[in-house]
Design a protein around this motif. Structure first.
Motif, PDB file in Angstrom:
ATOM      1  N   HIS A   1     -90.094  52.578 -37.238  1.00  0.00           N
ATOM      2  CA  HIS A   1     -89.891  53.384 -36.667  1.00  0.00           C
ATOM      3  C   HIS A   1     -89.136  54.813 -36.983  1.00  0.00           C
ATOM      4  O   HIS A   1     -89.459  55.836 -36.972  1.00  0.00           O
ATOM      5  CB  HIS A   1     -89.849  52.867 -35.137  1.00  0.00           C
ATOM      6  CG  HIS A   1     -89.461  53.889 -34.303  1.00  0.00           C
ATOM      7  ND1 HIS A   1     -90.286  55.079 -33.633  1.00  0.00           N
ATOM      8  CD2 HIS A   1     -87.894  55.187 -33.355  1.00  0.00           C
ATOM      9  CE1 HIS A   1     -89.503  55.480 -32.731  1.00  0.00           C
ATOM     10  NE2 HIS A   1     -87.990  55.916 -32.800  1.00  0.00           N
TER      11      HIS A   1
ATOM     12  N   ARG B   1     -96.899  57.613 -40.025  1.00  0.00           N
ATOM     13  CA  ARG B   1     -96.865  58.296 -38.404  1.00  0.00           C
ATOM     14  C   ARG B   1     -98.397  58.635 -39.148  1.00  0.00           C
ATOM     15  O   ARG B   1     -99.603  58.896 -38.284  1.00  0.00           O
ATOM     16  CB  ARG B   1     -96.378  59.732 -38.555  1.00  0.00           C
ATOM     17  CG  ARG B   1     -96.883  61.189 -37.691  1.00  0.00           C
ATOM     18  CD  ARG B   1     -95.617  62.254 -38.455  1.00  0.00           C
ATOM     19  NE  ARG B   1     -94.543  61.372 -38.139  1.00  0.00           N
ATOM     20  CZ  ARG B   1     -93.807  62.743 -38.868  1.00  0.00           C
ATOM     21  NH1 ARG B   1     -94.467  64.005 -38.597  1.00  0.00           N
ATOM     22  NH2 ARG B   1     -92.630  62.325 -38.799  1.00  0.00           N
ATOM     23  N   ASP B   2     -99.200  59.394 -40.540  1.00  0.00           N
ATOM     24  CA  ASP B   2    -100.303  59.486 -40.246  1.00  0.00           C
ATOM     25  C   ASP B   2    -101.481  58.113 -40.687  1.00  0.00           C
ATOM     26  O   ASP B   2    -102.595  58.382 -40.215  1.00  0.00           O
ATOM     27  CB  ASP B   2    -100.542  59.874 -42.336  1.00  0.00           C
ATOM     28  CG  ASP B   2     -99.980  61.531 -42.495  1.00  0.00           C
ATOM     29  OD1 ASP B   2     -99.068  61.416 -41.925  1.00  0.00           O
ATOM     30  OD2 ASP B   2     -98.889  61.768 -43.850  1.00  0.00           O
TER      31      ASP B   2
ATOM     32  N   HIS C   1     -92.128  56.056 -38.895  1.00  0.00           N
ATOM     33  CA  HIS C   1     -92.650  57.086 -38.214  1.00  0.00           C
ATOM     34  C   HIS C   1     -91.747  58.494 -38.032  1.00  0.00           C
ATOM     35  O   HIS C   1     -92.676  59.974 -37.892  1.00  0.00           O
ATOM     36  CB  HIS C   1     -92.887  56.995 -37.213  1.00  0.00           C
ATOM     37  CG  HIS C   1     -93.716  57.404 -36.444  1.00  0.00           C
ATOM     38  ND1 HIS C   1     -93.468  58.109 -35.428  1.00  0.00           N
ATOM     39  CD2 HIS C   1     -95.417  57.475 -35.971  1.00  0.00           C
ATOM     40  CE1 HIS C   1     -94.510  58.455 -34.954  1.00  0.00           C
ATOM     41  NE2 HIS C   1     -95.746  58.710 -35.777  1.00  0.00           N
ATOM     42  N   ASN C   2     -91.279  58.489 -38.278  1.00  0.00           N
ATOM     43  CA  ASN C   2     -90.109  59.564 -37.820  1.00  0.00           C
ATOM     44  C   ASN C   2     -89.828  60.784 -38.999  1.00  0.00           C
ATOM     45  O   ASN C   2     -88.769  62.109 -38.627  1.00  0.00           O
ATOM     46  CB  ASN C   2     -89.147  58.960 -36.435  1.00  0.00           C
ATOM     47  CG  ASN C   2     -89.494  58.630 -35.299  1.00  0.00           C
ATOM     48  OD1 ASN C   2     -90.394  58.933 -34.825  1.00  0.00           O
ATOM     49  ND2 ASN C   2     -88.984  58.459 -34.907  1.00  0.00           N
TER      50      ASN C   2
ATOM     51  N   LYS D   1     -96.066  56.814 -45.541  1.00  0.00           N
ATOM     52  CA  LYS D   1     -96.665  57.250 -44.561  1.00  0.00           C
ATOM     53  C   LYS D   1     -97.088  56.509 -42.691  1.00  0.00           C
ATOM     54  O   LYS D   1     -97.890  56.585 -43.021  1.00  0.00           O
ATOM     55  CB  LYS D   1     -97.480  58.163 -45.180  1.00  0.00           C
ATOM     56  CG  LYS D   1     -97.524  58.521 -46.405  1.00  0.00           C
ATOM     57  CD  LYS D   1     -98.344  59.529 -46.619  1.00  0.00           C
ATOM     58  CE  LYS D   1     -97.646  61.285 -47.355  1.00  0.00           C
ATOM     59  NZ  LYS D   1     -98.640  61.711 -47.766  1.00  0.00           N
TER      60      LYS D   1
END
Length: 506
Positions: A244, A257-258, A247-248, A255
């Motif tokens: 998490h 989030r990607d 992700h932020n 990576k």
């Protein structure tokens, strides 16, 4: 094309084979090795947890290190550390030295499979890359099939240290090849992935805690269920917090989030499913064949190796079909059918089962499942992230990190299930093994009479009771194992239904 990249392709296959070879050999021969180094099951499980924890962290740092060291220096360093660890294990005679050796091996060799797959991207886009993937899958199949055969052979010859000498030879060959083709230049500093000591520490502690709790649950789960479940959830929360946080971050270490894309997420879930089943089957099969059916160690290793050649044969067929028929759904469906068939063939065996006609076909189907599902998932999961090298590297690292944990979960689940069902079946059968049961008394007396002329009446009675107790344990294990294979049928059917109805992998 093939001649130009021959050294790279051979290294890819060899590194992948070494990864599956070392894991398979040590898992298969863990009981004999424990006896040689005088380690209890609990102590040996701590060694396994340490290795898996270090593997998670090392895999997470693979791309970060190659960016700073360059491919050649990173691989030569990794192989050197791996060889050192294997050397320590190869001369070890006690638990302490063996543990040190395995920790060093993890520091060097845990990233072999990840590195082998990322090396394929050193080949320019085109048919050459698909050839690299074929070589990678061949190494996987070869290492998987060879592991039980080699480990059973060296244990039968009372030379278990040879496991590590074999790994050393293979690693040195890979090092010599790496010198020939790997680039030496590091990535420019402005393009490098950032890292955080706090993040790595969180990942290390959480992964070790989770893996150690999974290993300890083999022995304490039914006495301390709530404590173990609570600790496991706490460790899982730590892992979630790590991902998490990544992700932020604006400039993350991984990576995450990607990678939040349906194809990738479903692909990783599919991999985790396959790793859980693989870990469970790898634990159950040797125990079932030895304790439930009474086969010797070397026989089990030989037949598991023959059965796992199904992975290699399946890949040869797949490699022929893929260029003209690349759609993945049919391979997934066939893979889950093979898994269900594996469970079905082993769900109704008796102690008189024949290895060639009753068991070997099931082992072959297990190998077919591994290749059909895992190789197809490998080609489909990363399709949307392959255009960016760093993103693909992070995607593959995360998949392999999750694979280490999923394998541990599968082994834990199989162990707990077998303990539970064996105890239940033992209690159910034990009511008939008493002096109040006429059939038990009759059989005990008949066996004692047959032996009394050889060993005397008193000893004959003791042997008769002991043989019936052994028979009780064997029958309990056999029935509990068959119940496990019914569970395998169930999870295969569920996966088959999902595979037919899902729309991501068509």
């Amino acid at each position: 094309m093939y001649r130009k990249h021959a050294a790279l392709l051979f290294t890819v296959g060899l590194l992948c084979a070494l990864e599956y070879l070392q894991a398979g050999m040590i898992a298969f021969a863990n009981a004999p090795i424990r006896g040689e180094i005088e380690a209890s099951p609990e102590e040996f499980s701590l060694v396994a947890a340490l290795y898996a924890c270090i593997a998670v962290v090392v895999i997470s740092k693979q791309h970060w290190l190659t960016e700073r060291l360059g491919w050649r220096n990173f691989m030569l360093g990794s192989i050197s550390v791996f060889v050192l660890g294997a050397l320590v294990c190869g001369v070890s005679a006690d638990l302490t030295s063996f543990t040190v050796g395995r920790v060093i091996m993890a520091l060097g060799g845990a990233s072999f499979m990840t590195s082998a797959r990322l090396m394929i991207n050193l080949i320019p886009p085109g048919p050459g890359r698909f050839t690299g993937i074929k070589v990678f899958a061949t190494g996987l199949a070869g290492g998987t099939a060879a592991a039980p055969f080699i480990s059973s052979w060296v244990v039968a010859e009372n030379t278990w240290h040879a496991i590590f000498w074999i790994l050393i030879v293979g690693a040195l060959v890979a090092a010599a090849l790496c010198v020939r083709f790997l680039p030496t230049s590091p990535i420019p500093e402005e393009d490098r992935t950032p890292s955080s000591l706090a993040s790595i520490l969180l990942l290390s502690v959480s992964s070790f805690f989770l893996l150690y709790i999974l290993q300890r649950s083999y022995y304490d789960f039914y006495n301390d269920t709530f404590i173990i479940v609570g600790c496991a959830l706490l460790a899982a929360l730590g892992m979630y917090t790590f991902f998490h946080a990544e992700h932020n971050k604006a400039k993350p270490f991984l990576k995450v989030r990607d990678l939040m894309q349906p194809r990738y997420l479903q692909g990783v879930a599919l991999f985790c499913y396959a790793y859980v089943v693989l870990g469970a089957n790898n634990y159950i099969l040797p125990y079932f064949l030895q304790t439930g059916l009474g086969y010797s160690w070397d026989t089990i290793g030989t037949f598991q190796a023959i059965g796992l050649t199904g992975t290699l044969a399946t890949w040869v067929i797949m490699a022929t079909l893929l260029p003209k028929h690349p759609a993945p759904k049919k391979f997934f469906i066939l893979g889950f059918i093979a898994l269900g068939g594996f469970g079905w063939l082993l769900s109704s065996l008796t102690p008189s089962a024949n290895m060639w006609s009753n068991i070997l076909p099931a082992l072959i189907l297990n190998g077919c499942f591994v290749m059909l599902v895992m190789s197809t998932a490998a080609m489909q999961t990363f399709r949307d992230v392959m255009q960016e090298e760093k993103l693909f590297a992070h995607a593959y690292q995360i998949k392999n990190m999750m694979g280490q944990i999923a394998m541990a979960i599968g082994t834990t689940a199989a162990t707990l299930f077998l303990q539970w069902r064996t105890t239940m079946q033992y209690n159910n059968l034990n009511v008939h093994f008493s002096a109040s049961d006429p059939l038990y008394v009759e059989q005990t007396q008949q066996l004692a009479q047959a032996l009394s002329s050889e060993v005397g009446a008193t000893t004959a009675n003791q042997i008769s009771v002991a043989m019936h107790a052994q028979m009780l344990q064997q029958q309990s294990t056999l029935v509990a194992s068959m119940e496990y294979f019914w569970v395998v049928i169930g999870v295969a059917v569920i996966a088959l239904i999902i595979s037919v109805t899902q729309k991501t992998f068509r």
